[in-house]
Each structure stands twice: as C-alpha cells, then as structure tokens.
Scaffold this motif. Structure first.
Motif, short mmCIF file in Angstrom:
data_model
loop_
_atom_site.label_atom_id
_atom_site.label_comp_id
_atom_site.label_asym_id
_atom_site.label_seq_id
_atom_site.Cartn_x
_atom_site.Cartn_y
_atom_site.Cartn_z
N LEU A 63 33.61 35.75 47.26
CA LEU A 63 34.83 36.54 47.02
C LEU A 63 35.91 36.21 48.05
CD1 LEU A 63 33.07 40.00 46.37
CD2 LEU A 63 33.81 38.33 44.64
N GLU A 64 35.94 34.96 48.48
CA GLU A 64 36.84 34.58 49.57
C GLU A 64 38.30 34.56 49.15
OE1 GLU A 64 36.85 31.11 47.15
OE2 GLU A 64 35.21 32.43 47.71
N ARG A 107 39.96 41.64 51.48
CA ARG A 107 39.07 42.78 51.62
C ARG A 107 39.81 43.88 52.39
NH1 ARG A 107 36.19 38.14 51.65
NH2 ARG A 107 34.09 38.12 50.76
N ARG A 108 39.97 45.01 51.76
CA ARG A 108 40.71 46.10 52.38
C ARG A 108 39.84 47.35 52.47
NH1 ARG A 108 46.28 46.87 49.23
NH2 ARG A 108 46.15 48.78 50.46
N GLN A 134 35.56 49.89 50.38
CA GLN A 134 36.13 48.56 50.43
C GLN A 134 36.68 48.21 49.05
OE1 GLN A 134 35.14 45.24 53.16
NE2 GLN A 134 33.84 44.61 51.48
N TYR A 188 38.59 44.99 46.90
CA TYR A 188 38.96 43.58 46.87
C TYR A 188 40.25 43.45 46.06
CZ TYR A 188 34.30 42.80 48.68
OH TYR A 188 33.18 42.82 49.48
N TYR A 228 42.73 45.24 41.73
CA TYR A 228 42.10 46.11 42.73
C TYR A 228 40.67 46.34 42.25
CZ TYR A 228 46.67 47.28 44.78
OH TYR A 228 47.90 47.23 45.39
N SER A 245 34.53 48.42 45.65
CA SER A 245 33.08 48.32 45.80
C SER A 245 32.51 49.73 45.65
CB SER A 245 32.72 47.74 47.16
OG SER A 245 31.32 47.71 47.33
N ASP A 294 28.09 43.32 47.35
CA ASP A 294 29.27 42.65 46.80
C ASP A 294 29.06 41.15 46.69
OD1 ASP A 294 30.37 45.18 46.84
OD2 ASP A 294 31.51 44.84 48.67
#
Length: 271
Positions: A10-11, A15-16, A26, A28, A64, A67, A72
């Motif tokens: 998931l690079e 990640r927030r 979290q 993504y 958006y 998780s 993940d």
C-alpha cells in the motif's frame, strides 16, 4: 500489474491517523478529486480491495480507505482471517447478528465522510461497503455529504437473510432523503451468495422502492480461484468487485465495476 497473491505494501497511499468522535483509526488516502470512502470486506484490506481502491483513484477520485479490521495489505489466509472474523463479531463497533440497528462504527464513518468532503470539495462524497461493511454506505446517507451509496454483497445481519442492519427510523429517514434529493442506492450480489441472499435485496426494495437498484450477477460470472480465507470459509460466489471479480473485458463483474465508477462520476460531478 501487482501480484494479488502477495501482501500489498500500500505504498502508493498516504497513511493518516484520523481521530473522529474521540476514536483514532488509520486511513489510507490517495488520488485527487471528489472523495469516495472505500470500506473493506472481511477479513481486511486485501490486495483485491486495494486494487478496487486504485480503480476508484484512477477514475478521478480521492480514495479514503479506513482500516476497520484485519492486517492491512495482507492476503486473506484461512486461519488468520477466521480469527479476525471472530474478533469483529464480538466487537462493540459492529453488529454482526442483530437486525434493525446500525453498527456503531457508522457514526465514525459518517464523520469521515464529512471530513473528506471538507478536504476534497465537490458536491459530495461517494461510499461503498463490501460484505461485513456492505450496508454501511446506506446508513451513511444520514450524513448530508454522502450522495452516492453502493452496497456490495451486504452481509449483515449474518443470521437473518431478510434482516437489515439499520434501524427502522433510520431507513425511513434515508428513504425520505432519497426522494427529496432524487438519489438512488446501487447494490450488487451473486445469485448463489449464501450470506447476501435474495431475501435481503427484497427487503431493501420494500423499504426503498425504486430508489433501490439491485443487481444480481450469475454464479458463473464469479472467479473461483481465490485466496485461502475465501476458499475455506466463503466457498461460493460473493465478492463482486474484489475476490470473485474476473478482470477481463466483457465480464459481468467488470461491468459492475464500471457501473459503480460511472455512478460515482455522475453523482459527484466528474462525468
């Protein structure tokens, strides 16, 4: 093309850590344009779920992807996935077996939709839930920012085929809003799905009338070469836009994906 049989790092998502209603999760985030909330199926954000999120991003939206459970990016393995399922079923955030009430986590998801709309602008936000989260996009219609709800194989409550995971007064409020704002709900299932059965779509249609657009795909349209969790625990056509999607032109699952993306584009002003 990514290998869907390998864990996805998931690079290409930011990640927030997002705290809403006093709860941190979290999320993504990737892309540009109006926001779409992509809610994962059981047992978590798999490579197939991430692939769908990337399709949404590539269609011109900001994804958006919160998780909500599981590891993940992980390929869904049989034992690990079953353990996630068991934990989530007893979690206070989710109502796996009770009809006529929404899972508490939907309050957090509505707050996420408000935040996403503030950050991305546009007329509103899209939302898609899958399997365990399938009905959440409907409850999220109680948030005015949500304009484009998609229910992919909504599976709760697990023990009531005709049950709806939303309170009667809430679905009445959603119906009133759909009529008032001239909106619709899209929903998908396979004909032979054992946990999202025809009775559930009939119950939605009874409550929402012609505002509910339900699509039932034939069993032969499903890819049955799936990850170990699905091979062992979901051994029937189920995941319309992820595990059981056949990524080939002309396939009914690709047509469903394209209809969903066009629905988002139409409602969120990018068409």
């Amino acid at each position: 093309m990514r290998d869907l049989e390998q864990d996805d790092p998931l690079e290409d998502f930011a990640r927030r850590a997002v705290t809403l209603n006093g709860v941190a999760k979290q999320v993504y985030v990737a892309g540009a344009g109006p926001a779409v909330i992509v809610m994962t199926e059981m047992p978590g954000i798999s490579p197939h779920v991430a692939r769908f999120a990337r399709w949404v991003r590539e269609a011109g939206f900001t994804v958006y992807m919160p998780s909500l459970f599981g590891r993940d990016g992980a390929v869904p393995m049989a034992d690990e996935g079953a353990a996630v399922f068991q934990r989530v079923c007893v979690s206070a955030e989710f109502r796996a077996f009770a009809a006529n009430a929404s899972s508490p986590v939907t309050q957090w998801l509505m707050a996420l939709a408000r935040l996403a709309h503030e950050e991305c602008g546009g007329p509103g936000v899209g939302a898609i839930g899958m399997c365990f989260t399938g009905n959440f996009a409907l409850t999220m219609m109680l948030e005015p920012a949500v304009l484009a709800p998609v229910l992919s194989q909504p599976s709760l409550p697990l023990n009531e085929p005709a049950g709806l995971e939303i309170a009667p007064e809430e679905i009445a409020a959603v119906r009133a809003r759909l009529d008032r704002d001239d909106l619709t709900v899209l929903a998908y299932r396979f004909a032979g799905d054992s946990i999202c059965r025809a009775e559930r779509f009939a119950a939605y249609a009874e409550k929402l009338g012609d505002r509910f657009i339900g699509r039932t795909l034939p069993n032969e349209a499903a890819n049955m070469d799936v990850a170990p969790f699905f091979a062992k625990h979901v051994n029937y056509p189920h995941s319309v836009v992820t595990q059981h999607l056949i990524d080939e032109a002309g396939q009914p699952t690709i047509a469903a994906r394209d209809e969903i993306l066009a629905f988002f584009a139409r409602r969120l002003g990018t068409a």
